[in-house]
Design a protein around this motif. Structure first.
Motif, mmCIF file in Angstrom:
data_model
loop_
_atom_site.group_PDB
_atom_site.id
_atom_site.type_symbol
_atom_site.label_atom_id
_atom_site.label_comp_id
_atom_site.label_asym_id
_atom_site.label_seq_id
_atom_site.Cartn_x
_atom_site.Cartn_y
_atom_site.Cartn_z
ATOM 1 N N ARG A 129 0.844 -1.200 0.000
ATOM 2 C CA ARG A 129 0.000 0.000 0.000
ATOM 3 C C ARG A 129 0.876 1.246 0.000
ATOM 4 O O ARG A 129 1.917 1.292 0.647
ATOM 5 C CB ARG A 129 -0.877 0.063 1.256
ATOM 6 C CG ARG A 129 -1.973 -0.942 1.296
ATOM 7 C CD ARG A 129 -2.867 -0.719 2.484
ATOM 8 N NE ARG A 129 -2.147 -0.881 3.748
ATOM 9 C CZ ARG A 129 -2.689 -1.355 4.864
ATOM 10 N NH1 ARG A 129 -3.951 -1.687 4.899
ATOM 11 N NH2 ARG A 129 -1.977 -1.469 5.952
ATOM 12 N N VAL A 130 0.402 2.257 -0.699
ATOM 13 C CA VAL A 130 1.049 3.562 -0.728
ATOM 14 C C VAL A 130 -0.057 4.598 -0.591
ATOM 15 O O VAL A 130 -1.145 4.435 -1.145
ATOM 16 C CB VAL A 130 1.812 3.774 -2.060
ATOM 17 C CG1 VAL A 130 2.345 5.180 -2.163
ATOM 18 C CG2 VAL A 130 2.938 2.776 -2.203
ATOM 19 N N PHE A 131 0.219 5.650 0.151
ATOM 20 C CA PHE A 131 -0.748 6.727 0.329
ATOM 21 C C PHE A 131 -0.242 7.936 -0.422
ATOM 22 O O PHE A 131 0.908 8.342 -0.270
ATOM 23 C CB PHE A 131 -0.941 7.032 1.818
ATOM 24 C CG PHE A 131 -1.488 5.856 2.561
ATOM 25 C CD1 PHE A 131 -2.852 5.638 2.618
ATOM 26 C CD2 PHE A 131 -0.648 4.938 3.172
ATOM 27 C CE1 PHE A 131 -3.368 4.538 3.287
ATOM 28 C CE2 PHE A 131 -1.147 3.841 3.838
ATOM 29 C CZ PHE A 131 -2.512 3.639 3.888
ATOM 30 N N ALA B 163 -8.776 2.138 -3.484
ATOM 31 C CA ALA B 163 -7.434 1.841 -3.996
ATOM 32 C C ALA B 163 -7.428 1.687 -5.512
ATOM 33 O O ALA B 163 -8.376 1.201 -6.111
ATOM 34 C CB ALA B 163 -6.890 0.565 -3.366
ATOM 35 N N VAL B 164 -6.319 2.133 -6.102
ATOM 36 C CA VAL B 164 -6.074 1.980 -7.530
ATOM 37 C C VAL B 164 -4.734 1.266 -7.658
ATOM 38 O O VAL B 164 -3.772 1.614 -6.980
ATOM 39 C CB VAL B 164 -6.018 3.358 -8.232
ATOM 40 C CG1 VAL B 164 -5.671 3.210 -9.690
ATOM 41 C CG2 VAL B 164 -7.320 4.095 -8.067
ATOM 42 N N VAL B 165 -4.661 0.264 -8.514
ATOM 43 C CA VAL B 165 -3.403 -0.461 -8.719
ATOM 44 C C VAL B 165 -2.561 0.314 -9.724
ATOM 45 O O VAL B 165 -2.989 0.555 -10.849
ATOM 46 C CB VAL B 165 -3.654 -1.901 -9.206
ATOM 47 C CG1 VAL B 165 -2.336 -2.616 -9.466
ATOM 48 C CG2 VAL B 165 -4.494 -2.673 -8.204
ATOM 49 N N GLU B 166 -1.382 0.729 -9.282
ATOM 50 C CA GLU B 166 -0.445 1.458 -10.133
ATOM 51 C C GLU B 166 0.956 0.884 -9.914
ATOM 52 O O GLU B 166 1.466 0.929 -8.804
ATOM 53 C CB GLU B 166 -0.417 2.955 -9.780
ATOM 54 C CG GLU B 166 -1.674 3.710 -10.100
ATOM 55 C CD GLU B 166 -1.592 5.182 -9.697
ATOM 56 O OE1 GLU B 166 -0.504 5.645 -9.277
ATOM 57 O OE2 GLU B 166 -2.609 5.866 -9.797
ATOM 58 N N GLY B 167 1.540 0.381 -10.954
ATOM 59 C CA GLY B 167 2.915 -0.113 -10.861
ATOM 60 C C GLY B 167 3.134 -1.170 -9.803
ATOM 61 O O GLY B 167 4.151 -1.163 -9.119
#
Length: 71
Positions: free
Chosen positions: A9-11, A51-55
């Motif tokens: 996870r990243v914010f 959440a959005v999946v990015e990279g």
């Protein structure tokens, strides 16, 4: 044999990405911990489905409330 992996996870606040301070904890616990360093997060609500999946990461975009201005 199936292998299950979880995406990190990243914010994201604007263009700034903050790493998950509590990777093994719940989303609410992670946001609560971030709020100790960023008090404006106390007024932000984040849901799992945001959440959005990015990279190869789950990115949660935090939208901060607008600053209050007298006048």
């Amino acid at each position: 044999m199936a292998h299950i992996s979880t995406l990190p996870r990243v914010f994201k606040v604007g263009a700034t990405e903050l790493p998950d301070p509590l990777p093994q904890g719940s989303l609410d616990e992670a946001v609560r911990l971030l709020a100790t360093q960023f008090p404006q997060f106390r007024h932000t609500r984040v849901f799992e489905e945001d959440a959005v999946v990015e990279g190869g990461k789950l990115v949660y975009s935090l939208i901060l409330p607008p600053p209050k201005v007298n006048g």
